[in-house]
Design a protein around this motif. Structure first.
Motif, PDB file in Angstrom:
ATOM      1  N   TYR A 156      -4.219  -1.545  -1.658  1.00 47.50           N
ATOM      2  CA  TYR A 156      -5.489  -1.612  -0.939  1.00 47.50           C
ATOM      3  C   TYR A 156      -5.747  -0.263  -0.279  1.00 47.50           C
ATOM      4  CZ  TYR A 156      -6.301  -6.613  -1.506  1.00 47.50           C
ATOM      5  OH  TYR A 156      -6.571  -7.854  -2.033  1.00 47.50           O
ATOM      6  N   GLY A 157      -6.978   0.182  -0.375  1.00 49.21           N
ATOM      7  CA  GLY A 157      -7.343   1.486   0.134  1.00 49.21           C
ATOM      8  C   GLY A 157      -7.439   2.531  -0.960  1.00 49.21           C
ATOM      9  N   SER A 158      -7.002   2.204  -2.173  1.00 44.22           N
ATOM     10  CA  SER A 158      -7.098   3.139  -3.299  1.00 44.22           C
ATOM     11  C   SER A 158      -8.547   3.266  -3.745  1.00 44.22           C
ATOM     12  CB  SER A 158      -6.237   2.665  -4.465  1.00 44.22           C
ATOM     13  OG  SER A 158      -4.883   2.529  -4.096  1.00 44.22           O
ATOM     14  N   ASP A 159      -8.865   4.411  -4.347  1.00 43.20           N
ATOM     15  CA  ASP A 159     -10.195   4.636  -4.923  1.00 43.20           C
ATOM     16  C   ASP A 159     -10.281   3.882  -6.253  1.00 43.20           C
ATOM     17  OD1 ASP A 159     -12.585   5.506  -5.920  1.00 43.20           O
ATOM     18  OD2 ASP A 159     -12.204   7.635  -5.560  1.00 43.20           O
ATOM     19  N   VAL A 160     -11.058   2.801  -6.297  1.00 41.89           N
ATOM     20  CA  VAL A 160     -11.083   1.952  -7.485  1.00 41.89           C
ATOM     21  C   VAL A 160     -11.655   2.690  -8.690  1.00 41.89           C
ATOM     22  CG1 VAL A 160     -11.138  -0.227  -6.217  1.00 41.89           C
ATOM     23  CG2 VAL A 160     -13.277   0.978  -6.702  1.00 41.89           C
ATOM     24  N   LYS A 161     -12.623   3.595  -8.447  1.00 39.12           N
ATOM     25  CA  LYS A 161     -13.175   4.357  -9.569  1.00 39.12           C
ATOM     26  C   LYS A 161     -12.127   5.294 -10.154  1.00 39.12           C
ATOM     27  CE  LYS A 161     -17.998   4.245  -8.040  1.00 39.12           C
ATOM     28  NZ  LYS A 161     -19.192   5.059  -7.671  1.00 39.12           N
ATOM     29  N   GLN A 162     -11.318   5.869  -9.262  1.00 37.62           N
ATOM     30  CA  GLN A 162     -10.255   6.759  -9.740  1.00 37.62           C
ATOM     31  C   GLN A 162      -9.218   5.978 -10.554  1.00 37.62           C
ATOM     32  OE1 GLN A 162      -7.724   8.375  -6.704  1.00 37.62           O
ATOM     33  NE2 GLN A 162      -6.992  10.065  -7.989  1.00 37.62           N
TER      34      GLN A 162
ATOM     35  N   ALA B 188      -1.573  11.075  -9.733  1.00 43.87           N
ATOM     36  CA  ALA B 188      -2.858  10.941  -9.033  1.00 43.87           C
ATOM     37  C   ALA B 188      -2.693  10.460  -7.598  1.00 43.87           C
ATOM     38  CB  ALA B 188      -3.767   9.971  -9.801  1.00 43.87           C
ATOM     39  N   GLY B 189      -1.474  10.159  -7.191  1.00 42.67           N
ATOM     40  CA  GLY B 189      -1.237   9.701  -5.821  1.00 42.67           C
ATOM     41  C   GLY B 189      -1.699   8.277  -5.576  1.00 42.67           C
ATOM     42  N   ILE B 190      -1.747   7.486  -6.623  1.00 43.90           N
ATOM     43  CA  ILE B 190      -2.151   6.082  -6.483  1.00 43.90           C
ATOM     44  C   ILE B 190      -0.898   5.245  -6.315  1.00 43.90           C
ATOM     45  CG2 ILE B 190      -3.340   4.138  -7.569  1.00 43.90           C
ATOM     46  CD1 ILE B 190      -4.977   6.195  -9.152  1.00 43.90           C
ATOM     47  N   GLU B 191      -0.845   4.488  -5.250  1.00 42.58           N
ATOM     48  CA  GLU B 191       0.341   3.683  -4.970  1.00 42.58           C
ATOM     49  C   GLU B 191       0.285   2.363  -5.729  1.00 42.58           C
ATOM     50  OE1 GLU B 191       2.634   1.460  -1.221  1.00 42.58           O
ATOM     51  OE2 GLU B 191       0.816   2.655  -0.887  1.00 42.58           O
ATOM     52  N   ILE B 192       1.389   2.053  -6.357  1.00 39.22           N
ATOM     53  CA  ILE B 192       1.538   0.746  -6.987  1.00 39.22           C
ATOM     54  C   ILE B 192       2.306  -0.123  -5.997  1.00 39.22           C
ATOM     55  CG2 ILE B 192       2.478  -0.550  -8.934  1.00 39.22           C
ATOM     56  CD1 ILE B 192       2.258   1.948 -10.622  1.00 39.22           C
ATOM     57  N   PRO B 193       1.662  -1.070  -5.358  1.00 41.18           N
ATOM     58  CA  PRO B 193       2.315  -1.840  -4.304  1.00 41.18           C
ATOM     59  C   PRO B 193       3.364  -2.792  -4.874  1.00 41.18           C
ATOM     60  CG  PRO B 193       0.163  -2.745  -4.742  1.00 41.18           C
ATOM     61  CD  PRO B 193       0.263  -1.514  -5.585  1.00 41.18           C
ATOM     62  N   TYR B 194       4.266  -3.141  -4.020  1.00 40.19           N
ATOM     63  CA  TYR B 194       5.278  -4.127  -4.381  1.00 40.19           C
ATOM     64  C   TYR B 194       5.501  -5.006  -3.157  1.00 40.19           C
ATOM     65  CZ  TYR B 194       8.143  -0.620  -2.026  1.00 40.19           C
ATOM     66  OH  TYR B 194       8.628   0.285  -1.116  1.00 40.19           O
ATOM     67  N   THR B 195       6.107  -6.100  -3.343  1.00 40.30           N
ATOM     68  CA  THR B 195       6.298  -7.064  -2.260  1.00 40.30           C
ATOM     69  C   THR B 195       7.288  -6.505  -1.242  1.00 40.30           C
ATOM     70  OG1 THR B 195       5.881  -8.865  -3.801  1.00 40.30           O
ATOM     71  CG2 THR B 195       6.946  -9.418  -1.712  1.00 40.30           C
ATOM     72  N   LYS B 196       6.888  -6.506   0.047  1.00 35.01           N
ATOM     73  CA  LYS B 196       7.742  -6.019   1.139  1.00 35.01           C
ATOM     74  C   LYS B 196       7.924  -7.130   2.164  1.00 35.01           C
ATOM     75  CE  LYS B 196       5.904  -1.317   0.733  1.00 35.01           C
ATOM     76  NZ  LYS B 196       5.201  -0.216   1.441  1.00 35.01           N
ATOM     77  N   GLN B 197       9.097  -7.194   2.759  1.00 32.42           N
ATOM     78  CA  GLN B 197       9.385  -8.162   3.816  1.00 32.42           C
ATOM     79  C   GLN B 197      10.049  -7.427   4.989  1.00 32.42           C
ATOM     80  OE1 GLN B 197      11.766 -11.288   2.134  1.00 32.42           O
ATOM     81  NE2 GLN B 197      10.016 -12.251   1.082  1.00 32.42           N
ATOM     82  N   ASP B 198       9.472  -7.544   6.201  1.00 36.24           N
ATOM     83  CA  ASP B 198      10.038  -6.942   7.417  1.00 36.24           C
ATOM     84  C   ASP B 198      10.707  -8.044   8.233  1.00 36.24           C
ATOM     85  OD1 ASP B 198       9.049  -4.479   6.702  1.00 36.24           O
ATOM     86  OD2 ASP B 198       7.131  -4.817   7.715  1.00 36.24           O
TER      87      ASP B 198
END
Length: 401
Positions: free
Chosen positions: A297-303, A368-378
């Motif tokens: 979330y927060g990534s440039d969708v067009k990019q 391109a500096g686009i993050e591929i998120p993964y599941t995180k638990q704190d």
């Protein structure tokens, strides 16, 4: 009284002589076929039985040769207008039985001139008729093969008759020809065919029950070949989980070669009742693959769309027409879900191209500096267990004091 007995005897003998009369009624009297002016000469020749026999046999041979020549020449003039050589082969195949038909006709009349006993004469004519039936039946097998081979080349008009279905049609045709020939032979020899037909029906039912699985596979194979839900070289998926390339489609079974180079043989009765997904069928052999990827979330969708399209265009095995495209599918729990849709030339390349595209997408996102998120638990610890136990100990000591 004697006349009545003679009449009764003739009546009783009539049914037995009927089959013989049916075979020999055409050749009973040669003089009936001769002109009136030839009758005196024939009577003189007939006075010497052996001479009459030789004359009729020679005459029959000459007439048969002339008849075959006229038959061949007349049909050859017609077949010259066609481009196929099948009709020429048919004429050549029918020459011999046509010759034998005419020659045996005269040979039967020659037998009548010798003056043999009625029983021996009838048996000889029956033998000649039986040989003639066998000759036509054997030539019928060859004519059947030529016709089926010719019809199989006309796939647009006769879809059921194909090179692989020829053996089945040929088998059915031969059985029918043998049945017809056997029936005629029984009639020639004065045997009632009703009992034989009933026996054949009972035997057919018994064989059908004993070989029901084989017959089921045979007919399923026939309809598979005729309907062609798949062909050799196609990649198919079955509802039982098998997937592979079709290597052989036979009358009894179908063979698949899996991606592990293991050949699976499936009975046509099973595959004929299964749900089949043919990956090589459709408008073309091209197949579409789907690469699912998530962006933070927060990534440039067009990019993100541009990067994915660029990766697909750069791959040498991805089809350019239709062009690859990207679709945003959903707002996921922790990512924006995208899907890269790309076409590949053949289904066999699916595994390798998906592997390469996944790797290239990962590298392109990193660049391109686009993050591929993964599941995180704190995990938050409110109080350490060691401190809690020491506090309880201090409270206990104070209470004892």
């Amino acid at each position: 009284m004697q006349a009545n007995e003679a009449t009764q005897t003739a009546t009783e003998a009539a049914p037995a002589a009927a089959p013989v009369s049916d075979v020999t009624q055409i050749i009973n009297n040669l003089s009936a076929y001769l002109p009136d002016s030839w009758q005196p000469y024939w009577e003189q020749i007939q006075s010497i039985p052996l001479l009459a026999f030789v004359v009729v046999v020679v005459l029959g041979y000459v007439v048969a040769k002339i008849g075959v020549a006229i038959f061949s020449k007349s049909l050859t003039q017609i077949t010259k207008r066609t481009k196929s050589d099948v009709d020429d082969q048919l004429i050549e195949t029918l020459r011999r039985p046509f010759f034998l038909t005419i020659f045996f006709f005269f040979l039967g009349m020659a037998v009548k001139t010798v003056g043999l006993s009625p029983a021996l004469e009838s048996n000889l004519i029956r033998v000649l008729a039986s040989i003639l039936v066998f000759s036509w039946m054997m030539r019928g097998f060859k004519v059947l093969h030529l016709l089926l081979k010719s019809l199989s080349s006309l796939k647009d008009k006769f879809e059921l008759i194909q090179p692989k279905t020829i053996p089945l049609f040929e088998l059915i045709g031969k059985i029918l020809l043998i049945g017809l020939g056997s029936y005629i032979l029984l009639v020639i020899w004065g045997i009632n065919p009703t009992a034989w037909l009933a026996s054949a029906g009972v035997i057919g039912i018994a064989v059908g029950f004993a070989a029901k699985d084989t017959l089921a596979n045979l007919f399923s194979g026939f309809f598979i070949i005729a309907d062609t839900p798949y062909k050799v070289g196609d990649f198919v998926n079955l509802d039982s989980g098998e997937r592979g390339m079709v290597t052989h489609v036979g009358m009894r079974s179908t063979r698949l070669l899996t991606r592990d180079d293991i050949e699976i043989t499936i009975p046509n009765n099973v595959i004929g009742n299964a749900k089949i997904i043919n990956e090589s069928s459709g408008r073309w052999e091209k197949s579409r693959i789907r690469i699912q990827v998530g962006a933070a979330y927060g990534s440039d969708v067009k990019q993100v769309c541009e990067v994915l399209e660029k990766v697909a265009k750069a791959h040498p095995d991805v089809v350019k027409n239709p062009a690859a495209r990207v679709r945003m599918r959903a707002f996921g729990a922790s990512s924006l879900d995208f899907e890269l849709l790309a076409w590949i030339p053949t289904p066999v390349l699916r595994g390798r191209i998906k592997h390469e595209l996944h790797m290239q997408v990962y590298e392109a996102f990193n660049q391109a500096g686009i993050e591929i998120p993964y599941t995180k638990q704190d995990l938050y610890i409110k109080e350490f267990p060691g401190k809690a136990s020491s506090g309880l100990a201090d409270a206990g000591q104070a209470a004892s004091e």
